[in-house]
Design a protein around this motif. Structure first.
Motif, PDB file in Angstrom:
ATOM      1  N   VAL A   1       0.839  -1.203   0.000  1.00  0.00           N
ATOM      2  CA  VAL A   1       0.000   0.000   0.000  1.00  0.00           C
ATOM      3  C   VAL A   1       0.872   1.251   0.000  1.00  0.00           C
ATOM      4  N   ARG A   2       1.897   1.270   0.829  1.00  0.00           N
ATOM      5  CA  ARG A   2       2.765   2.440   0.941  1.00  0.00           C
ATOM      6  C   ARG A   2       3.563   2.671  -0.334  1.00  0.00           C
ATOM      7  N   LEU A   3       3.993   1.605  -0.992  1.00  0.00           N
ATOM      8  CA  LEU A   3       4.742   1.767  -2.234  1.00  0.00           C
ATOM      9  C   LEU A   3       3.876   2.470  -3.284  1.00  0.00           C
ATOM     10  N   ASN A   4       2.623   2.078  -3.377  1.00  0.00           N
ATOM     11  CA  ASN A   4       1.698   2.730  -4.301  1.00  0.00           C
ATOM     12  C   ASN A   4       1.541   4.207  -3.946  1.00  0.00           C
ATOM     13  N   ILE A   5       1.352   4.509  -2.677  1.00  0.00           N
ATOM     14  CA  ILE A   5       1.170   5.899  -2.239  1.00  0.00           C
ATOM     15  C   ILE A   5       2.449   6.707  -2.478  1.00  0.00           C
ATOM     16  N   THR A   6       3.604   6.093  -2.255  1.00  0.00           N
ATOM     17  CA  THR A   6       4.878   6.786  -2.473  1.00  0.00           C
ATOM     18  C   THR A   6       5.024   7.191  -3.939  1.00  0.00           C
ATOM     19  N   VAL A   7       4.776   6.252  -4.833  1.00  0.00           N
ATOM     20  CA  VAL A   7       4.878   6.559  -6.266  1.00  0.00           C
ATOM     21  C   VAL A   7       3.868   7.655  -6.620  1.00  0.00           C
ATOM     22  N   MET A   8       2.651   7.540  -6.118  1.00  0.00           N
ATOM     23  CA  MET A   8       1.626   8.545  -6.405  1.00  0.00           C
ATOM     24  C   MET A   8       2.061   9.925  -5.893  1.00  0.00           C
ATOM     25  N   ASP A   9       2.572   9.987  -4.674  1.00  0.00           N
ATOM     26  CA  ASP A   9       2.966  11.281  -4.103  1.00  0.00           C
ATOM     27  C   ASP A   9       4.086  11.947  -4.894  1.00  0.00           C
ATOM     28  N   PHE A  10       5.045  11.158  -5.376  1.00  0.00           N
ATOM     29  CA  PHE A  10       6.119  11.738  -6.177  1.00  0.00           C
ATOM     30  C   PHE A  10       5.635  12.070  -7.590  1.00  0.00           C
ATOM     31  N   ALA A  11       4.781  11.221  -8.156  1.00  0.00           N
ATOM     32  CA  ALA A  11       4.288  11.455  -9.520  1.00  0.00           C
ATOM     33  C   ALA A  11       3.396  12.688  -9.602  1.00  0.00           C
ATOM     34  N   PHE A  12       2.610  12.954  -8.546  1.00  0.00           N
ATOM     35  CA  PHE A  12       1.712  14.106  -8.543  1.00  0.00           C
ATOM     36  C   PHE A  12       2.306  15.287  -7.783  1.00  0.00           C
ATOM     37  N   ASP A  13       3.587  15.197  -7.463  1.00  0.00           N
ATOM     38  CA  ASP A  13       4.345  16.272  -6.831  1.00  0.00           C
ATOM     39  C   ASP A  13       3.683  16.812  -5.570  1.00  0.00           C
ATOM     40  N   PHE A  14       3.393  15.875  -4.646  1.00  0.00           N
ATOM     41  CA  PHE A  14       2.882  16.302  -3.353  1.00  0.00           C
ATOM     42  C   PHE A  14       3.962  17.130  -2.662  1.00  0.00           C
ATOM     43  N   PRO A  15       3.557  17.971  -1.727  1.00  0.00           N
ATOM     44  CA  PRO A  15       4.574  18.774  -1.037  1.00  0.00           C
ATOM     45  C   PRO A  15       5.459  17.892  -0.143  1.00  0.00           C
ATOM     46  N   MET A  16       6.055  18.446   0.815  1.00  0.00           N
ATOM     47  CA  MET A  16       7.031  17.793   1.692  1.00  0.00           C
ATOM     48  C   MET A  16       6.578  16.420   2.219  1.00  0.00           C
ATOM     49  N   VAL A  17       5.289  16.205   2.305  1.00  0.00           N
ATOM     50  CA  VAL A  17       4.775  14.953   2.867  1.00  0.00           C
ATOM     51  C   VAL A  17       5.275  13.727   2.096  1.00  0.00           C
ATOM     52  N   LYS A  18       5.612  13.890   0.821  1.00  0.00           N
ATOM     53  CA  LYS A  18       6.082  12.748   0.036  1.00  0.00           C
ATOM     54  C   LYS A  18       7.348  12.138   0.632  1.00  0.00           C
ATOM     55  N   TYR A  19       8.150  12.931   1.294  1.00  0.00           N
ATOM     56  CA  TYR A  19       9.374  12.408   1.912  1.00  0.00           C
ATOM     57  C   TYR A  19       9.061  11.627   3.186  1.00  0.00           C
ATOM     58  N   PHE A  20       8.042  12.045   3.919  1.00  0.00           N
ATOM     59  CA  PHE A  20       7.588  11.264   5.074  1.00  0.00           C
ATOM     60  C   PHE A  20       7.045   9.921   4.595  1.00  0.00           C
ATOM     61  N   VAL A  21       6.251   9.958   3.533  1.00  0.00           N
ATOM     62  CA  VAL A  21       5.666   8.738   2.973  1.00  0.00           C
ATOM     63  C   VAL A  21       6.773   7.788   2.520  1.00  0.00           C
ATOM     64  N   LEU A  22       7.804   8.318   1.882  1.00  0.00           N
ATOM     65  CA  LEU A  22       8.935   7.498   1.468  1.00  0.00           C
ATOM     66  C   LEU A  22       9.592   6.857   2.690  1.00  0.00           C
ATOM     67  N   GLY A  23       9.740   7.612   3.767  1.00  0.00           N
ATOM     68  CA  GLY A  23      10.301   7.060   5.002  1.00  0.00           C
ATOM     69  C   GLY A  23       9.456   5.932   5.567  1.00  0.00           C
ATOM     70  N   TYR A  24       8.126   6.112   5.579  1.00  0.00           N
ATOM     71  CA  TYR A  24       7.235   5.050   6.069  1.00  0.00           C
ATOM     72  C   TYR A  24       7.362   3.806   5.197  1.00  0.00           C
ATOM     73  N   THR A  25       7.476   3.999   3.894  1.00  0.00           N
ATOM     74  CA  THR A  25       7.604   2.872   2.967  1.00  0.00           C
ATOM     75  C   THR A  25       8.904   2.121   3.223  1.00  0.00           C
ATOM     76  N   LEU A  26       9.977   2.855   3.441  1.00  0.00           N
ATOM     77  CA  LEU A  26      11.267   2.216   3.723  1.00  0.00           C
ATOM     78  C   LEU A  26      11.241   1.474   5.059  1.00  0.00           C
ATOM     79  N   LEU A  27      10.545   2.030   6.059  1.00  0.00           N
ATOM     80  CA  LEU A  27      10.426   1.325   7.340  1.00  0.00           C
ATOM     81  C   LEU A  27       9.642   0.022   7.168  1.00  0.00           C
ATOM     82  N   ALA A  28       8.581   0.057   6.379  1.00  0.00           N
ATOM     83  CA  ALA A  28       7.821  -1.169   6.109  1.00  0.00           C
ATOM     84  C   ALA A  28       8.701  -2.178   5.368  1.00  0.00           C
ATOM     85  N   LEU A  29       9.536  -1.702   4.456  1.00  0.00           N
ATOM     86  CA  LEU A  29      10.456  -2.582   3.735  1.00  0.00           C
ATOM     87  C   LEU A  29      11.454  -3.232   4.691  1.00  0.00           C
TER      88      LEU A  29
END
Length: 165
Positions: free
Chosen positions: A93-121
């Motif tokens: 789920v997080r990987l999908n959200i991470t790609v979406m956040d970067f693809a749609f150029d979300f603000p700073m939150v995309k880096y938090f999402v990337l961190g959550y995805t890496l922690l899940a990994l």
């Protein structure tokens, strides 16, 4: 590295991710975060973030469904028996959200999402052998169980034919 320290770190990571995604999932389940109701926008007047929130909010059922897919894996992280499946589901789920956040150029939150995805990994990687066991065929499970000696020690043989260690 100290095994006790690693174990505590993994438990802390599971609890942290569970807390974060119980919150995110609950917000979505109770109708927050997305743009529900009437709205009008064009690509020229809306940001990528606004377009995503409007898309997910177009269907309240789907918007709440996304919350369920954050809440359930988060709750699974809290129980050792289901933590591996919870981490794998949350990673997907997080990987999908991470790609979406970067693809749609979300603000700073995309880096938090990337961190959550890496922690899940990290959790998935740590439990990769448990995941492998879940993918065994029944005949391989029977073979492993029959190879255990009376003391319960694992067998000292090569992996089943066709499988890599």
């Amino acid at each position: 590295m100290n095994a006790k320290l690693v174990s505590r770190g993994l438990i802390g990571t599971r609890i942290f991710l569970a807390a974060v995604f119980v919150m995110y999932g609950s917000i979505k389940l109770f109708g927050g975060q997305y743009y529900y109701g009437d709205w009008a926008m064009t690509k020229q007047t809306a940001s990528g973030t606004g377009m995503v929130w409007a898309f997910f909010g177009y269907s309240p059922v789907y918007g709440r469904f996304t919350g369920l897919f954050e809440l359930v894996p988060a709750l699974m992280l809290l129980h050792p028996r289901t933590a591996t499946l919870g981490a794998a589901a949350l990673f997907a789920v997080r990987l999908n959200i991470t790609v979406m956040d970067f693809a749609f150029d979300f603000p700073m939150v995309k880096y938090f999402v990337l961190g959550y995805t890496l922690l899940a990994l990290v959790l998935v990687w740590h439990d990769r052998n448990r995941l492998r066991l879940m993918l065994l065929r029944p005949v391989e499970v029977v073979s492993l169980l029959s190879a255990l000696d009376a003391s319960g020690a694992p067998p000292r043989s090569e992996p089943a034919p066709g499988r890599r260690a």
